[in-house]
Design an enzyme around this catalytic site. Structure first.
Site, mmCIF file in Angstrom:
data_model
loop_
_atom_site.group_PDB
_atom_site.id
_atom_site.type_symbol
_atom_site.label_atom_id
_atom_site.label_comp_id
_atom_site.label_asym_id
_atom_site.label_seq_id
_atom_site.Cartn_x
_atom_site.Cartn_y
_atom_site.Cartn_z
ATOM 1 N N ARG A 88 -0.127 12.713 10.321
ATOM 2 C CA ARG A 88 1.194 13.306 10.603
ATOM 3 C C ARG A 88 1.419 14.517 9.708
ATOM 4 N NH1 ARG A 88 4.165 7.511 11.378
ATOM 5 N NH2 ARG A 88 3.469 7.337 13.511
ATOM 6 N N SER A 98 7.230 6.983 12.821
ATOM 7 C CA SER A 98 7.125 5.713 12.111
ATOM 8 C C SER A 98 7.859 4.558 12.807
ATOM 9 C CB SER A 98 7.707 5.925 10.715
ATOM 10 O OG SER A 98 8.219 4.750 10.186
ATOM 11 N N ARG A 144 9.597 2.533 10.971
ATOM 12 C CA ARG A 144 10.593 2.095 9.978
ATOM 13 C C ARG A 144 11.929 1.783 10.634
ATOM 14 N NH1 ARG A 144 10.161 8.049 7.331
ATOM 15 N NH2 ARG A 144 8.017 7.338 7.449
ATOM 16 N N ASP A 170 4.210 -1.379 11.316
ATOM 17 C CA ASP A 170 3.775 -0.041 10.961
ATOM 18 C C ASP A 170 3.202 0.578 12.227
ATOM 19 O OD1 ASP A 170 2.926 1.613 8.223
ATOM 20 O OD2 ASP A 170 1.744 2.083 10.003
ATOM 21 N N ASP A 226 0.799 -1.231 0.000
ATOM 22 C CA ASP A 226 0.000 0.000 0.000
ATOM 23 C C ASP A 226 0.826 1.273 0.000
ATOM 24 O OD1 ASP A 226 1.027 -0.360 2.535
ATOM 25 O OD2 ASP A 226 -0.866 -0.221 3.607
ATOM 26 N N HIS A 227 2.074 1.208 0.467
ATOM 27 C CA HIS A 227 2.853 2.440 0.606
ATOM 28 C C HIS A 227 3.419 2.919 -0.724
ATOM 29 C CE1 HIS A 227 2.388 1.877 4.849
ATOM 30 N NE2 HIS A 227 3.123 2.926 5.125
HETATM 31 C C1 MIC Z 1 4.208 6.315 8.296
HETATM 32 O O1 MIC Z 1 3.034 6.640 8.359
HETATM 33 O O2 MIC Z 1 5.151 7.030 8.701
HETATM 34 C C2 MIC Z 1 4.535 4.960 7.704
HETATM 35 C C3 MIC Z 1 5.163 5.201 6.396
HETATM 36 O O3 MIC Z 1 3.359 4.222 7.523
HETATM 37 C C4 MIC Z 1 5.462 4.237 8.671
HETATM 38 C C5 MIC Z 1 6.020 2.978 8.168
HETATM 39 C C6 MIC Z 1 7.147 3.155 7.180
HETATM 40 O O4 MIC Z 1 7.957 4.066 7.329
HETATM 41 O O5 MIC Z 1 7.220 2.339 6.276
HETATM 42 C C7 MIC Z 1 4.849 3.960 10.038
HETATM 43 O O6 MIC Z 1 3.938 4.643 10.428
HETATM 44 O O7 MIC Z 1 5.359 3.100 10.763
HETATM 45 FE FE1 SF4 Z 2 0.029 4.735 5.078
HETATM 46 FE FE2 SF4 Z 2 1.386 5.421 7.290
HETATM 47 FE FE3 SF4 Z 2 -0.075 7.192 5.953
HETATM 48 FE FE4 SF4 Z 2 -1.288 5.310 7.282
HETATM 49 S S1 SF4 Z 2 -0.008 6.922 8.151
HETATM 50 S S2 SF4 Z 2 -1.794 5.992 5.214
HETATM 51 S S3 SF4 Z 2 0.104 3.584 6.992
HETATM 52 S S4 SF4 Z 2 1.754 6.161 5.205
#
Ligand code: MIC
Ligand code: SF4
Length: 656
Positions: A392, A547, A549, A132, A77-78
């Site tokens: 965010r 995140s 990550r 995640d 999905d990302h």
């Molecule tokens: C995000 O919202 O920051 C992400 C991208 O979903 C991350 C995961 C990632 O960095 O792949 C998260 O929330 O953990």
């Molecule tokens: Fe995707 Fe993270 Fe954004 Fe949710 S917050 S939509 S998991 S990138």
């Protein structure tokens, strides 16, 4: 089995919260004493493509074979842009690995992992670990759903426990009912304003009270989703008749278990929210806790509106947005994009006429995926003002460094898109309609894994962009090197390892992605770190918020960072540092932070011995000529992992 089907309820000893009841039933090691390390059995896991490739590479590196969980799902999905071979190589690797190891695979276009998991897999009373940070979304269905690094998920897929500090359970008592044009997003923004982005570290926010029954499951999930921004371990709602009805409509009524706290449950503290008194709220740039009522910022001109993300993309979120913009056309100065949380939501929007309203009003309709939320397209113009229904708004995350991103509800986003200025949606005097009846469950884009017998003939396909996961070195007794960066408070994982369209395709290739570490903070960092060979990062409070990550730990490890010295850490990032053999150290006296300058030579003598004894660690700033004390707050298992050089070598050596 931990779940009881039908009408049974999960019982625990009296006086327990929901959190305690679920933990008690899943406890593998440790004592349920706030702050003490516990190990819990994990029923379900989820991964997404941006963290998933590393998680499955780590699963392979540990030689774990087939998954041992009840359900494991790999979502894409990302990054669904496929601008060159690298992205598609990742998807093929993920799909073939899922088939072989026993994981369900959700194909690109199916939707966002959290929305899909809530719809198709969530089970009250079960545990879910996801790579995640917004995994707590399924807490809206009464799951204990926790975000972590990919390595922890890999261990859980292999049947290992998940280790975490026993959380304090904060009760959130909801009374009343939301007024028209006020939404669940406004509830969590209100809470963020009170609690701040670090207020929830070490806690679970557990909701109770008469107001709970007035909220739908997607509304509850909006609240638990964005509970991640409180820094919390997770958030959870009871499972009641509303939950039963949701599962029934998803064709999964048989997994329902009623779940509530005992009437005499003991919370660490209780926060009360009167839903009647909640008003439309916005998080102003550049932090989710920088909130104000929308009425106080109404009239500000904007350039862009984005509706969607795992926080606000249910059918009723899209429904109210479409109903609002459908009364007219998007203002000339605004570009408005909508992404649906899942294909199910997208089909419901098509069947109910919502899609037509969106298109007719001039909205841009995007794929069901994370999209603009993680900077995959739809970046605002220079200095542009963007209103987003996301969770965010860290600086630069949208893809435009100087953009001003506001986080709002779908109601506020749509009303503002229509008028061209920030608008309090209550001015429109509209009512929200319920479109959930249009949802028709479908798993067309979910691929089932091979059976155990067929698995050996499945070949895992690895394209040239997929490089093995680097492994840390065993801890040396003394560490020395320069303070390569000195940073302030609230450093996010988006600062440490940015995402976006340019960098996400490198998630399976640590040597390449490491070149972008701290790119928007100090471009020279990767080169300086490699040249120094060994060094430290010094920072303020809540380091690593955001995140899950693990690249935010992997890349610094690869570049030679041996310890991160800060005033305080965010939970998931601290665990990721330990998993990759980087010492997470805190100033015993926070004023010592002020005495260190970037470039100073730091020495931690006999650190390994000190860690083994779990004493405080003596450090020296040789450039400024002073000594200071650091505290590690490590439990014995974390010490063993750090000494081995990280969780990968530790597990390989048979560590538990
Ligand atoms: C995000 O919202 O920051 C992400 C991208 O979903 C991350 C995961 C990632 O960095 O792949 C998260 O929330 O953990
Ligand atoms: Fe995707 Fe993270 Fe954004 Fe949710 S917050 S939509 S998991 S990138």
């Amino acid at each position: 089995m931990d779940r009881i089907y039908g009408d049974d309820i999960i019982l625990g000893t009296m006086g327990n919260t929901i959190t305690e009841k679920i933990i008690e039933r899943h406890l593998v090691s440790g004592e349920m004493k706030t702050g003490a390390e516990i190990g819990i059995r994990i029923d379900q896991t989820l991964t997404q493509d941006a963290t998933g490739t590393m998680a499955y590479l780590e699963f392979e590196a540990m030689g774990l074979g087939r998954v041992k969980t009840q359900v494991s799902v790999s979502y894409v999905d990302h990054n669904t842009m496929q601008e060159d071979f690298r992205n598609m190589d990742d998807h093929v690797y993920l799909q073939t690995a899922a088939k072989k190891y026993g994981v369900r695979f959700s194909r690109p276009g199916n939707g966002i992992c959290h929305q899909l998991h809530l719809e198709r897999f969530s089970i009250p009373g079960s545990t879910l670990l996801g790579s995640d940070s917004h995994t707590p979304t399924s807490g809206g269905m009464g799951m204990l759903a926790i975000g972590s690094g990919g390595l922890d998920v890999a261990v859980a897929m292999g049947g290992g426990p998940f280790y975490v500090a026993m959380p304090a359970v904060v009760g959130v008592k909801l009374t009343g009912r939301l007024k028209s044009m006020v939404s669940a997003k406004d509830v969590i923004l209100t809470l963020l304003g009170r609690e701040t982005v670090k207020g929830g570290v070490g806690s679970v926010y557990e909701y109770f009270g008469p107001g709970v029954a007035t909220l739908s499951i997607p509304e509850r999930a909006t609240i638990t989703n964005m509970g991640a921004e409180l820094g919390a371990t997770t958030s959870i709602f009871p499972a009641d008749e509303v939950a039963r009805e949701f599962l029934y409509r998803q064709g999964r009524g048989s997994v329902f278990t009623a779940l509530s706290a005992d009437p005499d449950a003991n919370y660490a503290r209780v926060i009360e929210i009167d839903l009647d008194a909640v008003v439309p709220m916005a998080a102003l740039p550049h932090s989710p806790d920088n909130v104000k009522p929308v009425s106080e910022i109404a009239g500000r001109k904007l350039d862009q509106v984005a509706i969607g993300s795992c926080t606000n993309s249910s059918v009723n979120d899209i429904g109210i947005a479409a109903d609002i913009v459908g009364t007219g056309t998007i203002a000339d100065n605004v570009s408005c994009a909508v992404s649906f949380g899942s294909r199910q939501v997208m089909r419901a929007a098509a069947a109910s006429g919502l899609l037509d309203k969106l298109i007719g009003s001039g909205c841009r309709v995007l794929e069901s995926a994370c999209g603009p939320c993680i900077g995959m397209g739809f970046a605002p113009k220079s200095g542009g003002v963007s209103l987003r229904t996301f969770n965010r708004n860290f600086k630069g995350r949208s893809g435009t460094e100087d953009a001003e991103v506001y986080l709002v509800s779908p109601e506020t986003a749509a009303a503002s898109a229509l008028r061209g200025v920030i608008t309090d949606p209550r001015d429109l005097r509209m009512e929200k309609k319920d479109y959930s009846g249009f949802m028709v469950p479908s798993d067309t884009l979910i691929v089932e894994p091979a059976s155990e017998a067929e698995a050996s003939s499945v070949e895992v396909v690895r394209g040239p962009n997929i490089k093995p996961c680097p492994v840390g070195k065993p801890l040396a007794d003394s560490l020395s090197g320069p303070a390569l960066l000195k940073l302030g408070d609230g450093i996010t994982t988006d600062h440490i390892m940015p995402a976006g369209a340019k960098i996400l395709p490198l998630r399976s290739n640590v040597p390449e992605i490491a070149k972008h570490a701290f790119e928007y903070v100090d471009k020279s960092f990767p080169e300086r770190a490699l040249a120094a060979g060994s060094g430290f990062i010094v920072a303020g409070a809540n380091y690593g918020q955001g995140s899950s990550r693990e690249h935010a730990a992997l890349a610094p490890m690869y570049l030679g960072i041996r310890a991160v010295i800060v005033k305080s850490f965010a939970r998931i990032h601290r665990a990721n540092l330990i998993n990759f053999g980087i010492l997470p150290l805190e100033f015993a006296d926070p004023t010592d932070y002020d005495r260190i300058s970037q470039g100073d030579e730091i020495v931690l003598a006999s650190v390994k011995t000190a860690l083994g004894e779990n004493t405080r660690i003596k450090a020296e700033d040789r450039t400024a000529g002073f000594s200071f004390v650091l505290s590690a707050r490590l439990d014995p298992r974390a010490v063993r992992i750090l000494i081995a050089g990280g969780l990968l070598p530790y597990t390989r050596e048979g560590g538990k």
